[in-house]
Motif scaffolding. Structure first.
Motif, PDB file in Angstrom:
ATOM      1  N   GLU A   1      -6.613  -8.506  -1.891  1.00 45.50           N
ATOM      2  CA  GLU A   1      -5.513  -8.572  -0.930  1.00 45.50           C
ATOM      3  C   GLU A   1      -6.002  -8.159   0.458  1.00 45.50           C
ATOM      4  OE1 GLU A   1      -2.082  -6.313  -2.185  1.00 45.50           O
ATOM      5  OE2 GLU A   1      -2.379  -6.962  -4.256  1.00 45.50           O
ATOM      6  N   GLU A   2      -5.565  -8.886   1.457  1.00 46.85           N
ATOM      7  CA  GLU A   2      -5.970  -8.612   2.839  1.00 46.85           C
ATOM      8  C   GLU A   2      -5.599  -7.192   3.279  1.00 46.85           C
ATOM      9  OE1 GLU A   2      -4.822 -10.150   7.259  1.00 46.85           O
ATOM     10  OE2 GLU A   2      -4.951 -11.648   5.672  1.00 46.85           O
ATOM     11  N   GLY A   3      -4.449  -6.710   2.870  1.00 41.86           N
ATOM     12  CA  GLY A   3      -3.981  -5.392   3.310  1.00 41.86           C
ATOM     13  C   GLY A   3      -4.466  -4.228   2.484  1.00 41.86           C
ATOM     14  N   ASN A   4      -5.251  -4.484   1.435  1.00 46.99           N
ATOM     15  CA  ASN A   4      -5.784  -3.409   0.599  1.00 46.99           C
ATOM     16  C   ASN A   4      -7.153  -2.984   1.110  1.00 46.99           C
ATOM     17  OD1 ASN A   4      -7.629  -2.822  -2.106  1.00 46.99           O
ATOM     18  ND2 ASN A   4      -5.681  -1.746  -2.020  1.00 46.99           N
ATOM     19  N   LEU A   5      -7.321  -1.684   1.305  1.00 42.57           N
ATOM     20  CA  LEU A   5      -8.595  -1.154   1.788  1.00 42.57           C
ATOM     21  C   LEU A   5      -9.399  -0.476   0.687  1.00 42.57           C
ATOM     22  CD1 LEU A   5      -7.304   0.360   5.145  1.00 42.57           C
ATOM     23  CD2 LEU A   5      -8.304  -1.905   4.733  1.00 42.57           C
ATOM     24  N   ARG A   6      -8.712   0.004  -0.334  1.00 37.21           N
ATOM     25  CA  ARG A   6      -9.404   0.659  -1.458  1.00 37.21           C
ATOM     26  C   ARG A   6      -8.461   0.693  -2.656  1.00 37.21           C
ATOM     27  NH1 ARG A   6     -14.141   3.750  -1.501  1.00 37.21           N
ATOM     28  NH2 ARG A   6     -14.348   4.739  -3.519  1.00 37.21           N
TER      29      ARG A   6
ATOM     30  N   VAL B   1      -1.913   5.909   1.906  1.00 33.32           N
ATOM     31  CA  VAL B   1      -2.645   6.282   0.692  1.00 33.32           C
ATOM     32  C   VAL B   1      -1.607   6.641  -0.369  1.00 33.32           C
ATOM     33  CG1 VAL B   1      -4.283   7.891  -0.346  1.00 33.32           C
ATOM     34  CG2 VAL B   1      -4.595   7.151   2.026  1.00 33.32           C
ATOM     35  N   GLN B   2      -1.790   6.070  -1.531  1.00 34.64           N
ATOM     36  CA  GLN B   2      -0.869   6.305  -2.642  1.00 34.64           C
ATOM     37  C   GLN B   2      -1.675   6.673  -3.878  1.00 34.64           C
ATOM     38  OE1 GLN B   2       2.804   3.807  -4.068  1.00 34.64           O
ATOM     39  NE2 GLN B   2       0.988   2.729  -4.720  1.00 34.64           N
ATOM     40  N   MET B   3      -1.254   7.726  -4.550  1.00 33.43           N
ATOM     41  CA  MET B   3      -1.843   8.106  -5.835  1.00 33.43           C
ATOM     42  C   MET B   3      -0.765   7.859  -6.892  1.00 33.43           C
ATOM     43  SD  MET B   3      -4.886   9.377  -5.054  1.00 33.43           S
ATOM     44  CE  MET B   3      -5.495  10.671  -6.073  1.00 33.43           C
TER      45      MET B   3
ATOM     46  N   GLU C   1      -4.972   4.310  -4.237  1.00 30.43           N
ATOM     47  CA  GLU C   1      -4.735   3.067  -3.507  1.00 30.43           C
ATOM     48  C   GLU C   1      -4.653   3.352  -2.008  1.00 30.43           C
ATOM     49  OE1 GLU C   1      -1.285   0.994  -5.015  1.00 30.43           O
ATOM     50  OE2 GLU C   1      -1.574   1.857  -6.994  1.00 30.43           O
ATOM     51  N   VAL C   2      -5.326   2.531  -1.224  1.00 32.18           N
ATOM     52  CA  VAL C   2      -5.230   2.639   0.228  1.00 32.18           C
ATOM     53  C   VAL C   2      -4.857   1.263   0.769  1.00 32.18           C
ATOM     54  CG1 VAL C   2      -6.391   3.251   2.377  1.00 32.18           C
ATOM     55  CG2 VAL C   2      -7.021   4.428   0.240  1.00 32.18           C
ATOM     56  N   PHE C   3      -3.740   1.242   1.496  1.00 28.81           N
ATOM     57  CA  PHE C   3      -3.273   0.006   2.110  1.00 28.81           C
ATOM     58  C   PHE C   3      -3.227   0.176   3.624  1.00 28.81           C
ATOM     59  CE2 PHE C   3      -1.736  -0.336  -2.200  1.00 28.81           C
ATOM     60  CZ  PHE C   3      -1.984  -1.671  -2.495  1.00 28.81           C
ATOM     61  N   ARG C   4      -3.367  -0.907   4.316  1.00 30.06           N
ATOM     62  CA  ARG C   4      -3.360  -0.887   5.777  1.00 30.06           C
ATOM     63  C   ARG C   4      -2.088  -0.234   6.316  1.00 30.06           C
ATOM     64  NH1 ARG C   4      -5.188  -5.864   6.798  1.00 30.06           N
ATOM     65  NH2 ARG C   4      -7.265  -4.974   6.889  1.00 30.06           N
ATOM     66  N   ASP C   5      -0.935  -0.546   5.687  1.00 27.02           N
ATOM     67  CA  ASP C   5       0.337  -0.004   6.138  1.00 27.02           C
ATOM     68  C   ASP C   5       1.391  -0.243   5.057  1.00 27.02           C
ATOM     69  OD1 ASP C   5       0.919  -2.768   6.369  1.00 27.02           O
ATOM     70  OD2 ASP C   5       0.529  -2.755   8.525  1.00 27.02           O
TER      71      ASP C   5
END
Length: 99
Positions: A32-37, A3-5, A54-58
Motif C-alpha cells: 500500500e502506498e500509505g504504509n511505511l512499515r 503508528v498503531q500497535m 503498523e506505521v501509516f503516512r496518516d
C-alpha cells in the motif's frame, strides 16, 4: 505519521491458521502506498499472543487500508480463531528510522 500497535490473542491450536491468514494482510499492506512499515511480532513467552506494528503516512492511509480486500479477508479469517477483540494502541513517532 500514524503508528498503531494491534494486540491479538490467538486461540489454542490455531497459531498456524492465524499466521497463514495474516500473511494475506501482511503481503497486501506492505504494497500500500500509505504504509511505511508493517511487522508481525509474536511474544516468545506466550506464542498465542501477537502484536502487529503498523506505521501509516496518516489517518487517511489507515482508512484506505481498512477498506482493502486483503484486510477484510484477513479479519474474516482470524475473527473466529482469536480470543476477544483485537486491541489497538496509537502512538506518535518521535524518533524513527522511517521518518
Amino acid at each position: 505519521m500514524l503508528v498503531q500497535m494491534v494486540h491479538i490473542d490467538v486461540k489454542e491450536g490455531h497459531i498456524d491458521e492465524f499466521v497463514e491468514a495474516f500473511r494475506i494482510n501482511y503481503d497486501g499492506t506492505r504494497s500500500e502506498e500509505g504504509n511505511l512499515r508493517f511487522d508481525v511480532l509474536r511474544n516468545p513467552e506466550d506464542p498465542h499472543k501477537f502484536t502487529i506494528y503498523e506505521v501509516f503516512r496518516d489517518n487517511a492511509a489507515l482508512d484506505v487500508h481498512r477498506e482493502t480486500p486483503h484486510y477484510k479477508e484477513c479479519v474474516r479469517r482470524i475473527d473466529p480463531i482469536i480470543n476477544g477483540p483485537r486491541t489497538k494502541t496509537f502512538y506518535e513517532a518521535v524518533m524513527a528510522e522511517y521518518m
